[in-house]
Design a protein around this motif. Structure first.
Motif, PDB file in Angstrom:
ATOM      1  N   ARG A   1       0.828  -1.207   0.000  1.00 57.08           N
ATOM      2  CA  ARG A   1       0.000   0.000   0.000  1.00 57.08           C
ATOM      3  C   ARG A   1       0.856   1.247   0.000  1.00 57.08           C
ATOM      4  NH1 ARG A   1      -5.092  -0.641  -0.334  1.00 57.08           N
ATOM      5  NH2 ARG A   1      -6.187  -1.925   1.160  1.00 57.08           N
TER       6      ARG A   1
ATOM      7  N   LEU B   1      -4.838   2.586   7.813  1.00 53.20           N
ATOM      8  CA  LEU B   1      -5.828   3.629   8.081  1.00 53.20           C
ATOM      9  C   LEU B   1      -7.271   3.161   8.031  1.00 53.20           C
ATOM     10  CD1 LEU B   1      -6.199   6.543   8.881  1.00 53.20           C
ATOM     11  CD2 LEU B   1      -5.991   7.223   6.513  1.00 53.20           C
TER      12      LEU B   1
ATOM     13  N   ILE C   1      -9.571   3.858  11.156  1.00 49.73           N
ATOM     14  CA  ILE C   1     -10.807   4.634  11.076  1.00 49.73           C
ATOM     15  C   ILE C   1     -12.007   3.821  11.563  1.00 49.73           C
ATOM     16  CG2 ILE C   1     -12.495   5.580   9.438  1.00 49.73           C
ATOM     17  CD1 ILE C   1     -10.098   6.535   7.744  1.00 49.73           C
TER      18      ILE C   1
ATOM     19  N   LEU D   1      -5.864  13.465   7.264  1.00 47.01           N
ATOM     20  CA  LEU D   1      -6.819  12.797   6.372  1.00 47.01           C
ATOM     21  C   LEU D   1      -6.826  13.434   4.991  1.00 47.01           C
ATOM     22  CD1 LEU D   1      -9.874  12.273   8.755  1.00 47.01           C
ATOM     23  CD2 LEU D   1      -8.452  10.477   7.741  1.00 47.01           C
TER      24      LEU D   1
ATOM     25  N   ALA E   1      -3.734  12.291   3.263  1.00 44.10           N
ATOM     26  CA  ALA E   1      -3.840  10.873   2.901  1.00 44.10           C
ATOM     27  C   ALA E   1      -4.749  10.701   1.693  1.00 44.10           C
ATOM     28  CB  ALA E   1      -4.374  10.066   4.084  1.00 44.10           C
ATOM     29  N   TYR E   2      -5.820  11.482   1.655  1.00 47.72           N
ATOM     30  CA  TYR E   2      -6.747  11.384   0.533  1.00 47.72           C
ATOM     31  C   TYR E   2      -6.066  11.787  -0.783  1.00 47.72           C
ATOM     32  CZ  TYR E   2     -10.642  12.022  -2.575  1.00 47.72           C
ATOM     33  OH  TYR E   2     -11.461  11.930  -3.666  1.00 47.72           O
TER      34      TYR E   2
ATOM     35  N   ASN F   1      -3.596   9.194  -1.988  1.00 46.17           N
ATOM     36  CA  ASN F   1      -4.316   8.024  -2.484  1.00 46.17           C
ATOM     37  C   ASN F   1      -4.937   8.272  -3.856  1.00 46.17           C
ATOM     38  OD1 ASN F   1      -4.519   5.525  -1.464  1.00 46.17           O
ATOM     39  ND2 ASN F   1      -6.516   5.806  -0.515  1.00 46.17           N
ATOM     40  N   THR F   2      -5.503   9.441  -4.000  1.00 49.89           N
ATOM     41  CA  THR F   2      -6.140   9.805  -5.266  1.00 49.89           C
ATOM     42  C   THR F   2      -5.099   9.885  -6.384  1.00 49.89           C
ATOM     43  OG1 THR F   2      -7.897  11.034  -4.170  1.00 49.89           O
ATOM     44  CG2 THR F   2      -7.428  11.627  -6.447  1.00 49.89           C
TER      45      THR F   2
ATOM     46  N   LEU G   1      -4.055   6.364  -7.332  1.00 49.95           N
ATOM     47  CA  LEU G   1      -5.079   5.723  -8.159  1.00 49.95           C
ATOM     48  C   LEU G   1      -5.017   6.272  -9.582  1.00 49.95           C
ATOM     49  CD1 LEU G   1      -7.524   3.886  -8.425  1.00 49.95           C
ATOM     50  CD2 LEU G   1      -8.945   5.727  -7.537  1.00 49.95           C
TER      51      LEU G   1
ATOM     52  N   TYR H   1     -11.766   8.465   2.139  1.00 45.69           N
ATOM     53  CA  TYR H   1     -10.507   7.727   2.128  1.00 45.69           C
ATOM     54  C   TYR H   1     -10.757   6.230   1.952  1.00 45.69           C
ATOM     55  CZ  TYR H   1      -6.069   5.737   3.378  1.00 45.69           C
ATOM     56  OH  TYR H   1      -4.914   5.003   3.335  1.00 45.69           O
TER      57      TYR H   1
ATOM     58  N   ASN I   1     -11.839   5.355  -1.582  1.00 46.28           N
ATOM     59  CA  ASN I   1     -10.708   5.484  -2.488  1.00 46.28           C
ATOM     60  C   ASN I   1      -9.726   4.327  -2.352  1.00 46.28           C
ATOM     61  OD1 ASN I   1     -10.245   7.308  -4.457  1.00 46.28           O
ATOM     62  ND2 ASN I   1      -8.891   8.616  -3.257  1.00 46.28           N
ATOM     63  N   THR I   2      -9.484   3.949  -1.119  1.00 42.60           N
ATOM     64  CA  THR I   2      -8.546   2.860  -0.849  1.00 42.60           C
ATOM     65  C   THR I   2      -9.092   1.548  -1.396  1.00 42.60           C
ATOM     66  OG1 THR I   2      -7.689   3.927   1.121  1.00 42.60           O
ATOM     67  CG2 THR I   2      -7.435   1.537   0.993  1.00 42.60           C
TER      68      THR I   2
ATOM     69  N   ARG J   1     -11.184   1.227  -3.838  1.00 40.86           N
ATOM     70  CA  ARG J   1     -11.158   1.289  -5.301  1.00 40.86           C
ATOM     71  C   ARG J   1      -9.753   0.995  -5.828  1.00 40.86           C
ATOM     72  NH1 ARG J   1     -13.464   2.968 -10.072  1.00 40.86           N
ATOM     73  NH2 ARG J   1     -12.684   4.861 -11.031  1.00 40.86           N
TER      74      ARG J   1
END
Lengths: 189, 189
Positions: free
Chosen positions: A70, A82, A86, A129, A132-133, A136-137, A140, B133, B136-137, B139
């Motif tokens: 990851r 995470l 969460i 957060l 992290a978003y 991650n985006t 992707l 998050y 997204n993770t 996905r």
DNA sequence: TTATAATATTGATCCTGATCAAAAAATCAT
DNA sequence: ATGATTTTTTGATCAGGATCAATATTATAA
């Protein structure tokens, strides 16, 4: 011991000395040997790690039994599994010290308790957060728009440390390609 | 008009009537025709949308000029071009009404101002970020672990509405496969 | 240091899903 | 309703990266 952590927090959010001490009091040190797992799939213990020295790798096991990475976390970054952190669920990932590492960690319970008592901590978590978003985006997007060679070249430009510090095997796994493919890409064929 | 939004918020976070009204006062209605863009790449105007009716699609243009769909948002969900919303940067994505849609929106400025005045709104946003998050993770994980056929089957199980309500072209784009490939998958060949 | 294991390289083959092309079906606008 | 456009289907071919296999190199431990 706590200097890097203090700098990391105070660089991002304003909080008074009492609140800072209150936050720090929940962080405990943990040394990890190379390849040691500091979090295992199925564990109930969910921790947020701060890397003082070394490198953490978060990975999960795919249905076919292989590993998928990851992320890596080098010095002066926070890392956790995470989704489980969460949701408060059992860990769905392993967290491995890729090198001998010096860590600080806070339990999920303490972390969430601080959110309710220290407004600045809520802000800090919001920033975490949001970051992290974005990460991650972007990742992707890279998988959707780039082929293996392009993903490697982007990594080399934007994160040369990963390529220099980690084995081909780990880099290839992070890029979701085989070692053989990465070897050929690197040799320019 | 605001009933669905009120339910959405109060289902997730506790706030008194005054705070709720304060929050709601910043949301404005917007009707969008089918295929209308309510946000365009390069726009300065960053808005958080709540879908009362219809469906939004967030997508970006790949280097080769083709579109890539980030997500769909059906009724009773929030949607925004989150990376730009977070960073305060120009939009890097288009937001399109896939069907005739009835929306409510709040500007980024108003949204962030509420974070500082209403603690419950900060909690609400935290929940939104945590959820975003996780989505997204998941996905990203699906792209890493599943092939096109498996991704389609998973979508069909977990989100049949998308398959039923959207054209093959859009579903294929969301799955990052060609229309031809999706057509063959659906016909079971 | 040496033995052993882990990692990296190189070659040959295969397979999935993209691409290109054309026809069929559905949707839309007037 | 009718013509025009868009979407969907079907077929043929192609290419990138996986897989399998063997060797070379590097790292680890006794």
């Amino acid at each position: 011991m706590y200097q890097q952590l203090i700098k990391f927090i105070t660089d991002r959010v304003q909080l008074n000395e009492a609140d800072l001490q209150q936050v720090l009091s929940h962080f405990k040190p943990l040394d990890a040997k190379k390849n040691e797992l500091v979090g295992r799939t199925g564990d109930l213990s969910r921790r947020m790690f701060f890397v003082n020295k070394g490198c953490l790798r978060v990975y999960f096991i795919k249905p076919d039994g292989r590993e998928a990475t990851r992320r890596f976390a080098f010095e002066n970054t926070f890392s956790t599994s995470l989704a489980s952190f969460i949701g408060g669920t059992l860990l769905k990932e392993d967290t491995q010290a890729v090198e001998q590492s010096e860590l600080l960690y806070i339990s999920r319970e303490d972390f969430y308790a601080l959110l309710n008592t220290i407004p600045a901590w809520e802000k800090f978590y919001r920033g975490f957060l949001e970051h992290a978003y974005i990460i991650n985006t972007t990742r992707l997007e890279d998988f959707i728009t780039l082929n293996p060679r392009e993903r490697y070249q982007l990594l080399l430009e934007e994160n040369p440390e990963m390529v220099l510090r980690l084995s081909n095997k780990l880099v290839a796994n992070y890029l979701n390609i085989t070692q053989e493919a990465l070897s050929r890409i690197k040799s320019g064929s």
